[in-house]
Design a protein around this motif. Structure first.
Motif, PDB file in Angstrom:
ATOM      1  N   LEU A  72       4.071   7.860  40.923  1.00 19.15           N
ATOM      2  CA  LEU A  72       4.916   7.306  41.988  1.00 19.15           C
ATOM      3  C   LEU A  72       6.198   6.721  41.422  1.00 19.15           C
ATOM      4  O   LEU A  72       7.273   6.852  42.020  1.00 19.15           O
ATOM      5  CB  LEU A  72       4.145   6.235  42.764  1.00 19.15           C
ATOM      6  CG  LEU A  72       3.084   6.729  43.746  1.00 19.15           C
ATOM      7  CD1 LEU A  72       2.318   5.558  44.350  1.00 19.15           C
ATOM      8  CD2 LEU A  72       3.717   7.557  44.862  1.00 19.15           C
ATOM      9  N   LEU A  73       6.124   6.075  40.270  1.00 16.55           N
ATOM     10  CA  LEU A  73       7.327   5.531  39.641  1.00 16.55           C
ATOM     11  C   LEU A  73       8.287   6.651  39.268  1.00 16.55           C
ATOM     12  O   LEU A  73       9.510   6.533  39.452  1.00 16.55           O
ATOM     13  CB  LEU A  73       6.939   4.719  38.405  1.00 16.55           C
ATOM     14  CG  LEU A  73       8.094   4.048  37.649  1.00 16.55           C
ATOM     15  CD1 LEU A  73       8.818   3.060  38.554  1.00 16.55           C
ATOM     16  CD2 LEU A  73       7.590   3.360  36.396  1.00 16.55           C
ATOM     17  N   ARG A  74       7.733   7.741  38.751  1.00 17.91           N
ATOM     18  CA  ARG A  74       8.576   8.898  38.409  1.00 17.91           C
ATOM     19  C   ARG A  74       9.247   9.461  39.659  1.00 17.91           C
ATOM     20  O   ARG A  74      10.427   9.833  39.632  1.00 17.91           O
ATOM     21  CB  ARG A  74       7.718   9.956  37.730  1.00 17.91           C
ATOM     22  CG  ARG A  74       8.449  11.241  37.380  1.00 17.91           C
ATOM     23  CD  ARG A  74       7.528  12.211  36.655  1.00 17.91           C
ATOM     24  NE  ARG A  74       8.162  13.499  36.454  1.00 17.91           N
ATOM     25  CZ  ARG A  74       8.183  14.481  37.355  1.00 17.91           C
ATOM     26  NH1 ARG A  74       7.552  14.301  38.531  1.00 17.91           N
ATOM     27  NH2 ARG A  74       8.786  15.622  37.107  1.00 17.91           N
ATOM     28  N   PRO A  81       6.412  -6.660  29.697  1.00 17.31           N
ATOM     29  CA  PRO A  81       6.267  -5.552  28.741  1.00 17.31           C
ATOM     30  C   PRO A  81       5.470  -4.392  29.307  1.00 17.31           C
ATOM     31  O   PRO A  81       5.756  -3.232  29.014  1.00 17.31           O
ATOM     32  CB  PRO A  81       5.530  -6.217  27.558  1.00 17.31           C
ATOM     33  CG  PRO A  81       5.809  -7.674  27.683  1.00 17.31           C
ATOM     34  CD  PRO A  81       5.903  -7.935  29.152  1.00 17.31           C
ATOM     35  N   GLU A  82       4.454  -4.691  30.127  1.00 17.61           N
ATOM     36  CA  GLU A  82       3.640  -3.621  30.698  1.00 17.61           C
ATOM     37  C   GLU A  82       4.489  -2.711  31.597  1.00 17.61           C
ATOM     38  O   GLU A  82       4.367  -1.482  31.548  1.00 17.61           O
ATOM     39  CB  GLU A  82       2.486  -4.208  31.510  1.00 17.61           C
ATOM     40  CG  GLU A  82       1.489  -5.011  30.686  1.00 17.61           C
ATOM     41  CD  GLU A  82       1.944  -6.449  30.498  1.00 17.61           C
ATOM     42  OE1 GLU A  82       3.036  -6.813  30.996  1.00 17.61           O
ATOM     43  OE2 GLU A  82       1.214  -7.216  29.848  1.00 17.61           O
ATOM     44  N   ASN A  83       5.336  -3.338  32.405  1.00 22.45           N
ATOM     45  CA  ASN A  83       6.189  -2.544  33.297  1.00 22.45           C
ATOM     46  C   ASN A  83       7.168  -1.690  32.508  1.00 22.45           C
ATOM     47  O   ASN A  83       7.405  -0.522  32.838  1.00 22.45           O
ATOM     48  CB  ASN A  83       6.954  -3.461  34.245  1.00 22.45           C
ATOM     49  CG  ASN A  83       6.058  -4.123  35.280  1.00 22.45           C
ATOM     50  OD1 ASN A  83       4.900  -3.755  35.432  1.00 22.45           O
ATOM     51  ND2 ASN A  83       6.585  -5.106  35.992  1.00 22.45           N
ATOM     52  N   GLN A  84       7.736  -2.276  31.455  1.00 21.98           N
ATOM     53  CA  GLN A  84       8.698  -1.510  30.662  1.00 21.98           C
ATOM     54  C   GLN A  84       8.015  -0.356  29.936  1.00 21.98           C
ATOM     55  O   GLN A  84       8.600   0.733  29.788  1.00 21.98           O
ATOM     56  CB  GLN A  84       9.392  -2.435  29.662  1.00 21.98           C
ATOM     57  CG  GLN A  84      10.613  -1.789  29.012  1.00 21.98           C
ATOM     58  CD  GLN A  84      11.423  -2.788  28.234  1.00 21.98           C
ATOM     59  OE1 GLN A  84      10.964  -3.287  27.205  1.00 21.98           O
ATOM     60  NE2 GLN A  84      12.634  -3.077  28.692  1.00 21.98           N
ATOM     61  N   THR A 133       5.437   1.277  31.096  1.00 20.66           N
ATOM     62  CA  THR A 133       5.224   2.301  32.130  1.00 20.66           C
ATOM     63  C   THR A 133       6.502   3.090  32.374  1.00 20.66           C
ATOM     64  O   THR A 133       6.474   4.316  32.523  1.00 20.66           O
ATOM     65  CB  THR A 133       4.753   1.635  33.440  1.00 20.66           C
ATOM     66  OG1 THR A 133       3.588   0.848  33.179  1.00 20.66           O
ATOM     67  CG2 THR A 133       4.433   2.682  34.486  1.00 20.66           C
ATOM     68  N   MET A 134       7.631   2.363  32.435  1.00 20.22           N
ATOM     69  CA  MET A 134       8.915   3.043  32.632  1.00 20.22           C
ATOM     70  C   MET A 134       9.207   3.979  31.466  1.00 20.22           C
ATOM     71  O   MET A 134       9.697   5.110  31.653  1.00 20.22           O
ATOM     72  CB  MET A 134      10.027   2.004  32.793  1.00 20.22           C
ATOM     73  CG  MET A 134      11.428   2.584  32.937  1.00 20.22           C
ATOM     74  SD  MET A 134      11.638   3.594  34.433  1.00 20.22           S
ATOM     75  CE  MET A 134      11.705   2.315  35.680  1.00 20.22           C
ATOM     76  N   MET A 138       8.235  -3.245  20.450  1.00 19.45           N
ATOM     77  CA  MET A 138       9.619  -2.914  20.142  1.00 19.45           C
ATOM     78  C   MET A 138       9.762  -1.498  19.579  1.00 19.45           C
ATOM     79  O   MET A 138      10.876  -1.035  19.315  1.00 19.45           O
ATOM     80  CB  MET A 138      10.175  -3.914  19.123  1.00 19.45           C
ATOM     81  CG  MET A 138      10.046  -5.377  19.519  1.00 19.45           C
ATOM     82  SD  MET A 138      11.066  -5.809  20.938  1.00 19.45           S
ATOM     83  CE  MET A 138      12.661  -5.941  20.169  1.00 19.45           C
ATOM     84  N   SER A 139       8.641  -0.795  19.400  1.00 17.09           N
ATOM     85  CA  SER A 139       8.695   0.536  18.774  1.00 17.09           C
ATOM     86  C   SER A 139       8.804   1.667  19.792  1.00 17.09           C
ATOM     87  O   SER A 139       8.980   2.819  19.416  1.00 17.09           O
ATOM     88  CB  SER A 139       7.454   0.754  17.907  1.00 17.09           C
ATOM     89  OG  SER A 139       6.279   0.745  18.722  1.00 17.09           O
ATOM     90  N   THR A 140       8.699   1.326  21.077  1.00 21.94           N
ATOM     91  CA  THR A 140       8.720   2.374  22.107  1.00 21.94           C
ATOM     92  C   THR A 140       9.974   3.232  22.052  1.00 21.94           C
ATOM     93  O   THR A 140       9.902   4.469  22.163  1.00 21.94           O
ATOM     94  CB  THR A 140       8.560   1.739  23.499  1.00 21.94           C
ATOM     95  OG1 THR A 140       7.328   1.011  23.532  1.00 21.94           O
ATOM     96  CG2 THR A 140       8.553   2.802  24.573  1.00 21.94           C
ATOM     97  N   PRO A 141      11.186   2.651  21.898  1.00 23.46           N
ATOM     98  CA  PRO A 141      12.379   3.507  21.829  1.00 23.46           C
ATOM     99  C   PRO A 141      12.329   4.526  20.702  1.00 23.46           C
ATOM    100  O   PRO A 141      12.864   5.638  20.836  1.00 23.46           O
ATOM    101  CB  PRO A 141      13.517   2.496  21.623  1.00 23.46           C
ATOM    102  CG  PRO A 141      13.012   1.219  22.216  1.00 23.46           C
ATOM    103  CD  PRO A 141      11.551   1.216  21.916  1.00 23.46           C
ATOM    104  N   GLY A 142      11.685   4.171  19.576  1.00 19.81           N
ATOM    105  CA  GLY A 142      11.559   5.128  18.481  1.00 19.81           C
ATOM    106  C   GLY A 142      10.738   6.336  18.874  1.00 19.81           C
ATOM    107  O   GLY A 142      11.068   7.477  18.530  1.00 19.81           O
TER     108      GLY A 142
END
Length: 916
Positions: free
Chosen positions: A728-730, A764-767, A769-770, A828-832
């Motif tokens: 749904l977010l997508r 952080p959980e929401n980010q 998921t995004m 903080m590693s998600t962008p990588g």
């Protein structure tokens, strides 16, 4: 008068001395203007000037003097903006021109005064005096706004008649010649390459234009043409000075510019609408005359992005309007609604000041007349008028003790006086002014008698007068909410009166809602309240045709409204039955909205559910079914088990109902999900994913309102963590960036523009998921852009990638800015990880998709990426450079820097490991 030769010889020392003294902070500009004039006349005249006679001008001496003055002025022109010494010299030049103009007027005292072309109106106090922003209060800016001390602007072109030209030449003065020479000199600086020169030239003209007297027609046209060019200057400060000068000419010159077919005023209005500089728009607002032509543009500025400008709108042009009825009803309502609801408290204060000091004076300081001019009986005006009066009372606390309501007042009510009494009483109650409230509140029995009196008049009056008495009764019912019902006799009197009004046929929806709320106030508790309402509904149902059944006819379209009883003669039996059922449902709906107890605690509601609500939902009549569904939804919010058993019905209505029913059912479904949670609502469904499917269906609905409602509901559920679903977010992300063919769905755009940053940065959980849906969403967006039809428009995927990268930036999490809480929860590693995925796709992709993905990687925050991810990023960049080289030079250079940064991060990690 000093000897000419001595004065000429001393010019090169004395003129600079005067300019040096004039730039000091405490300099008296008038004094140095006189000193400069005492040098000017000996140089420029062969003999002393005499009153009423032409001046004998020495052109050689004049040239020497003018050259020296211009030499000193030129030193100022190259100084940058907001330099106080240069600003003082500019004001000194204006003061000197003003003094010369006054001197010339004194010498021409025997001549008729020249025609005034433009007159400065008396300036109100500067808005900057109320502002705390120091960068807005410098001296040069203030001179652009507060001009209360400036003289009348006199700009008069010469006649084309030869006789008049000869006559004017006879009266040529030193002052007029100096003005012409100076103006032509400054006009050359209007086109200078250096912005500071253009700024100072425009600034001198803007400040001096009021003191230029009569100038040649050709020179005047050259001045206008130069100003028209400068209002398009790339430097905002230059445009501000040019606009300030044009504001002086707005009323004097109505000629059309051949270049664009606009007058000066029309050019100013275009600038007010479109210029990006808030300060420039503010200058126009300070100098514009409010009239029928300019008011629509002034009203628009009440929604200006700059809060100071919004405040100026109310303190300057709208306060100076001679009668606020010059504004159309829509314009008046908008400026009041926008101002009173503005997020900036200073803007709200400005509106209150305008109302309490300016607009009330236009109504002879009479609140009743003021309300009459506001036309409070028009639809939607009453709420705005109530906010207006509250702001007025807050600003003018001195009149609180002067307002009284005696017995004679209550016997001769008008819509305006009844409204005033209601708002005033509520104001006293909200502000805890109990002593004053006791003085103005009528006794309960007395007020019940007044309500009965006006109800009887309403029933007996003509159709034309009914709206007035409907409004008066509405205000009396609102006033009843503030009464003290400790008096049992009075309470019973009000109770019986309200019951008789409810049972009567002539009760409108507006009154019905207020009466039900009032019943809740006078009832001892909620069970007593619901029992009373059920009894009233039963009494009304006795009027039904006993041989009629609920699902008999689909033709029952009658809805309870304010005109039904007064405009119809005796209706057919079936239409009358529908009217009665709608009335019963309306009472039930209002009762449920004022109830909080569950069905298990208040068993009286079960009978109403089975006898009234369920049959209405099953009825074939559209109106009955809609209202019945609404009532059923309210019942479900009071009983969890009832909600679980009826969720399938609401889903069915969403899938199969018409648009109005679909919207109603969707609103109910969201209310239940918000009240009980996703798991509880889906407990009795055969398929737990059925609600998600119906939400996806609504997001793809052709009806904009259904689509907007679905997007808003899902956003609220996700923000409150009632719903967690990546698919749904997508879909929301894709809906936000979807190509459009005509007009976008504004409600969806506004909702999601707030939702995505708020959702991503809230936890952080929401980010996370995004981040999980970012790559799939970005890839799909790129595919949509590739398949874009010629008639479709869409945001560039590169811009979309910027927004997605911003939403998943871990540095922007709100919790990180609150005493470093939850640091351990932030990944903080998600962008990588996303950078690796994007580079892998970009290696295989081509065209705009590849360009977008490469750009996306550059926007990611990689400083905290894991070592393994950094190594993969380095390897992928090297692989791309070797096998699929980047063609764009800027992107290629950016990746060289990125590769260097990644290598540095890896080296730092190695060094830290060795140290440990």
């Amino acid at each position: 008068m000093l000897a000419k030769e001595n004065v000429l010889n001393s010019l090169k020392t004395r003129v600079p001395e005067i300019f040096m003294e004039a730039q000091k902070p405490n300099a008296v500009l008038r004094k140095y203007s006189i000193n400069l004039t005492e040098l000017q006349f000996p140089c420029c005249l062969k003999s002393p000037a005499k009153k009423g006679e032409p001046q004998d001008i020495d052109y050689e001496g004049e040239a020497i003097f003018t050259k020296e003055v211009l030499r000193n002025i030129n030193k100022v022109l190259s100084i940058k903006k907001k330099e106080p010494h240069a600003d003082r010299i500019v004001r000194f030049i204006a003061s000197f021109l003003q003094y010369m103009q006054e001197f010339d007027n004194n010498l021409r005292a025997d001549e008729p005064e020249p025609q005034t072309s433009v007159t400065d109106k008396e300036r109100s106090e500067s808005i900057r005096d109320e502002s705390d922003e120091s960068d807005e209060s410098d001296e040069s800016d203030q001179s652009d706004i507060d001009r209360s001390k400036e003289p009348t602007i006199v700009i008069e072109s010469l006649s084309n008649s030869e006789g008049e030209e000869d006559q004017e030449e006879e009266y040529e003065t030193v002052g007029s010649r100096f003005v012409e020479i100076l103006l032509r000199h400054l006009l050359r600086g209007f086109t200078a390459k250096r912005s500071s020169v253009r700024l100072r030239c425009c600034q001198i003209v803007a400040l001096s234009i009021s003191s230029m007297g009569e100038i040649d027609e050709d020179l005047y046209q050259d001045l206008k043409a130069a100003l028209f060019e400068r209002i398009k200057d790339r430097e905002a400060q230059v445009r501000i000075q040019a606009v300030t000068a044009l504001c002086r000419l707005q009323g004097a010159d109505i000629d059309v510019d051949p270049a664009d077919g606009k007058t000066i005023l029309q050019k100013l209005m275009w600038i007010l609408q479109h210029d990006s500089s808030a300060e420039l728009r503010r200058v126009i607002l300070f100098n514009i005359d409010p009239n029928q032509e300019t008011l629509p543009f002034i009203v628009e500025r009440a929604r200006d992005l700059d809060p100071i400008n919004r405040r100026v709108v109310y303190l300057k042009p709208l306060s100076e309007i001679r009668d606020f009825r010059l504004l159309t009803s829509e314009q008046r309502n908008n400026v009041l609604k926008w101002g009173l609801n503005d997020r900036d408290p200073l803007v709200r204060k400005a509106v209150a000041k305008m109302l309490s000091t300016k607009w009330i004076q236009q109504a002879n300081n009479n609140l009743i007349e003021f309300l009459e001019r506001l036309e409070i009986m028009n639809p939607g005006i009453a709420d705005i008028a109530e906010s207006v009066l509250n702001a007025f009372f807050t600003e003018r606390m001195d009149i609180i003790n002067e307002i009284t309501f005696d017995a004679e007042f209550w016997k001769h009510l008008t819509p305006e006086s009844a409204f005033l009494a209601k708002v005033f009483i509520k104001f006293l109650q909200v502000n805890n002014m109990d002593e004053r409230l006791d003085e103005v509140l009528p006794e309960v029995i007395t007020h019940a008698a007044n309500l009965s009196y006006y109800t009887d008049i309403y029933h007996a009056t003509s159709l034309e007068d009914k709206p007035e008495y409907e409004f008066i009764i509405s205000q009396l019912l609102e006033t009843c909410m503030s009464l003290d019902y400790a008096d049992e006799v009075g309470r019973r009197k009000v109770f019986e009166l309200l019951r008789s009004i409810m049972v009567s046929n002539e009760v409108i929806d507006d009154h019905l809602t207020r009466i039900v709320r009032l019943f809740r106030v006078v009832s001892s508790d909620e069970r007593d309240f619901t029992r009373t309402m059920i009894e009233i509904i039963s009494d009304i149902q006795e009027q039904l045709n006993p041989f009629d059944v609920l699902d008999e006819s689909p033709l029952k379209r009658s809805r309870l409204d304010s005109e039904s009883s007064s405009q119809r003669s005796t209706p057919p039996a079936e239409s009358n039955d529908t009217h009665i059922r709608l009335k019963c449902l309306a009472i039930c709906k209002n009762m449920l909205e004022n109830s909080q107890e569950s069905f298990t605690k208040n068993s009286n509601l079960y009978g109403l559910l089975n006898d009234l609500i369920v049959p209405a939902v099953q009825n074939s009549d559209t109106q009955l079914r809609e209202v019945g569904l609404h009532c059923l939804g309210l019942c479900c919010t009071l009983d969890r088990e009832l909600a679980q058993h009826n969720t399938a019905l609401f889903i069915h209505c969403i899938k199969c109902g018409h648009d109005e029913l679909k919207i109603k059912a969707l609103m109910i479904l969201f209310d239940l999900l918000m009240t009980y949670g996703f798991q509880a609502v889906t407990e009795h469904l055969n398929n737990a994913d059925e609600i998600k499917e119906v939400l996806e269906y609504c997001l793809d609905d052709n009806n904009d309102e259904v689509q907007a409602l679905a997007a808003e509901g899902i956003a609220k559920l996700m923000l409150t963590k009632r719903l967690h679903d990546e698919s749904l977010l997508r879909l929301l992300v894709l809906l936000y960036f979807l190509p459009i063919t005509d007009q976008p769905n504004i409600k969806v755009q506004q909702c999601l523009s707030y939702f995505f940053p708020a959702y991503s940065f809230s936890s952080p959980e929401n980010q996370k998921t995004m981040a999980n849906i970012t790559m799939s969403a970005l890839t799909e967006v790129c595919n949509m852009h590739e398949d874009l039809k010629p008639y479709e428009t869409m945001i560039n995927p590169i811009q979309i990638s910027d927004m997605l990268a911003d939403w998943i930036d871990p540095r922007k999490l709100a919790k990180l800015h609150i005493e470093n809480l939850y640091d351990n929860e932030t990944d903080m590693s998600t962008p990588g990880e996303l950078a690796v995925d994007a580079l892998e796709i970009a290696f295989k992709a081509t065209g705009h998709k590849r360009k977008t993905l490469l750009h996306f990687v550059l926007k990611l925050y990689l400083d905290k990426a894991k070592k393994e991810e950094l190594q993969k990023i380095r390897d992928l960049i090297e692989k791309i450079n070797t096998e699929q080289p980047i063609k764009e030079a800027m992107t290629r250079n950016a990746y060289v820097k990125l590769l260097k940064k990644v290598n540095e991060l890896l080296e730092e990690d190695v060094n830290e490991t060795n140290e440990n």
